[in-house]
Design an enzyme around this catalytic site. Structure first.
Site, PDB file in Angstrom:
ATOM      1  N   CYS A 124       0.786  -1.195  -0.016  1.00 43.07           N
ATOM      2  CA  CYS A 124      -0.125   0.259   0.003  1.00 43.07           C
ATOM      3  C   CYS A 124       0.953   1.251   0.176  1.00 43.07           C
ATOM      4  CB  CYS A 124      -1.052   0.154   1.050  1.00 43.07           C
ATOM      5  SG  CYS A 124      -2.606   0.809   0.838  1.00 43.07           S
TER       6      CYS A 124
ATOM      7  N   HIS B 193      -3.553  -5.351   0.836  1.00 39.90           N
ATOM      8  CA  HIS B 193      -2.887  -5.634   1.824  1.00 39.90           C
ATOM      9  C   HIS B 193      -3.061  -7.045   2.313  1.00 39.90           C
ATOM     10  CE1 HIS B 193      -2.712  -1.340   3.873  1.00 39.90           C
ATOM     11  NE2 HIS B 193      -3.395  -1.418   2.821  1.00 39.90           N
TER      12      HIS B 193
ATOM     13  N   GLU C 127      -1.352  -8.567   4.217  1.00 37.55           N
ATOM     14  CA  GLU C 127      -0.949  -9.016   5.690  1.00 37.55           C
ATOM     15  C   GLU C 127      -2.512  -9.619   6.230  1.00 37.55           C
ATOM     16  OE1 GLU C 127      -1.011  -5.971   4.592  1.00 37.55           O
ATOM     17  OE2 GLU C 127      -1.751  -4.522   5.869  1.00 37.55           O
TER      18      GLU C 127
HETATM   19  N1  LIG Z   1      -2.145   6.552   2.438  1.00 37.01           N
HETATM   20  C1  LIG Z   1      -1.948   6.024   1.234  1.00 37.01           C
HETATM   21  C2  LIG Z   1      -1.845   4.497   1.491  1.00 37.01           C
HETATM   22  C3  LIG Z   1      -2.906   3.792   2.157  1.00 37.01           C
HETATM   23  C4  LIG Z   1      -2.571   2.714   3.105  1.00 37.01           C
HETATM   24  O1  LIG Z   1      -1.393   2.459   3.197  1.00 37.01           O
HETATM   25  N2  LIG Z   1      -3.675   2.314   3.698  1.00 37.01           N
HETATM   26  C5  LIG Z   1      -3.429   1.614   4.924  1.00 37.01           C
HETATM   27  C6  LIG Z   1      -4.021   2.349   5.960  1.00 37.01           C
HETATM   28  C7  LIG Z   1      -5.256   2.337   6.113  1.00 37.01           C
HETATM   29  C8  LIG Z   1      -5.909   3.641   6.973  1.00 37.01           C
HETATM   30  O2  LIG Z   1      -5.344   3.504   8.149  1.00 37.01           O
HETATM   31  O3  LIG Z   1      -6.511   4.336   6.431  1.00 37.01           O
HETATM   32  C9  LIG Z   1      -3.282   6.229   0.346  1.00 37.01           C
HETATM   33  O4  LIG Z   1      -4.261   6.762   0.806  1.00 37.01           O
HETATM   34  O5  LIG Z   1      -3.204   5.585  -0.897  1.00 37.01           O
END
Ligand SMILES: N[C@@H](CCC(=O)NCCCC(=O)O)C(=O)O
Length: 264
Positions: free
Chosen positions: A113, A221, A223
């Site tokens: 991500c 994701h 994981e």
């Molecule tokens: N911020 C980036 C990557 C999105 C990401 O890593 N989401 C995982 C976390 C989900 C959350 O806590 O919102 C994007 O928005 O593309």
């Protein structure tokens, strides 16, 4: 017997809405320990706390994790706008040079991500802050409410190059994945091969062309449900095998053998 050690990039957070912490998700630590078969260490995402050379020496591989804050657009020559949301400049200062060094050395990493986006930017590529605003794009963001099961539910297919490395790894050229992101790749960086796409054309899986080691990243994701999911399991297993090879002084490019198809 000692296992390879995989560093997991943390995200800054507030414990009890009060105490600043470097947080690492248990989904990531479990996937690394139980599927990749490595020892997991949490890495504060700040080069003033742990530098690139420290990580390279301590870890046989690195997991570049997801995270809500976005890579700062000045890293790819653009101005910050409201659409870009929050940033984590300390994480940028660690991960971007670390990725470039690991590509050069052949030291294995897996990006997830935000980590996928970091790999692209580290190699000179660019991102869009809100891809759902682009013509023809679906909303890739996680549902704002609901349970974790609902947020990480499989939401769209990803299609890979027939007989390409991802298709060989997963035993087929199309899989189902979850989706929890707002940003996306608009321009691939140098040597970034986009090998997987969502139905709306959003890049979902990349590897670094002619990288001497395992240099792989996915926008979804894996994981989540890593031990049972038929896509997550081979991905983390291959990452762990690459880290184990590194620990023994060997580099393993991302070139999976065709999956043994289940006997009819
Ligand atoms: N911020 C980036 C990557 C999105 C990401 O890593 N989401 C995982 C976390 C989900 C959350 O806590 O919102 C994007 O928005 O593309």
């Amino acid at each position: 017997m000692a296992r390879p050690v995989i560093g997991i990039i943390c995200n800054r957070s507030l414990l009890n809405d009060q105490y600043p912490v470097h947080a690492g998700g248990t989904m990531n630590t479990e996937a690394i320990a139980r599927v990749a078969g490595a020892g997991a260490v949490l890495l504060p995402a700040d080069p003033d706390i742990i530098g690139v050379e420290d990580v390279l020496r301590l870890c046989d591989g690195v997991l570049f994790t997801g995270g809500r804050p976005n890579v700062h657009p000045e890293e790819y020559g653009q101005e910050a706008t409201e659409a870009h949301g929050d940033f984590d400049r300390a994480r940028d200062r660690l991960t971007l040079p670390l990725i470039r060094e690991m590509v050069a050395r052949g030291q294995p990493f897996l990006g997830i991500c935000r980590g996928f986006q970091e790999v692209n930017v580290a190699m000179g590529g660019a991102l869009h802050p809100e891809i759902r605003d682009l013509p023809g794009k679906m909303n890739h963001r996680m549902p704002p409410d609901g349970t974790l099961e609902e947020k990480f539910a499989l939401r769209h297919p990803v299609s890979f190059t027939e007989n390409g490395p991802f298709a060989r790894l997963f035993g087929g050229a199309e899989v189902m994945t979850n989706t929890l992101h707002g940003q996306g790749i608009t321009e691939p960086g140098a040597r970034v091969v986009i090998d997987g796409y969502a139905p709306d054309g959003t890049p979902e899986a990349i590897y670094i062309e002619e990288a001497p080691g395992f240099a792989v990243a996915v926008q979804w994701h894996p994981e989540w449900n890593a031990e049972a999911d038929p896509v997550s399991r081979p991905l983390f297993t291959a990452f762990g095998q690459a880290a184990a090879a590194w620990a023994e002084g060997r580099k393993t490019p991302f070139s999976p053998q065709p999956a043994k198809l289940a006997k009819a």
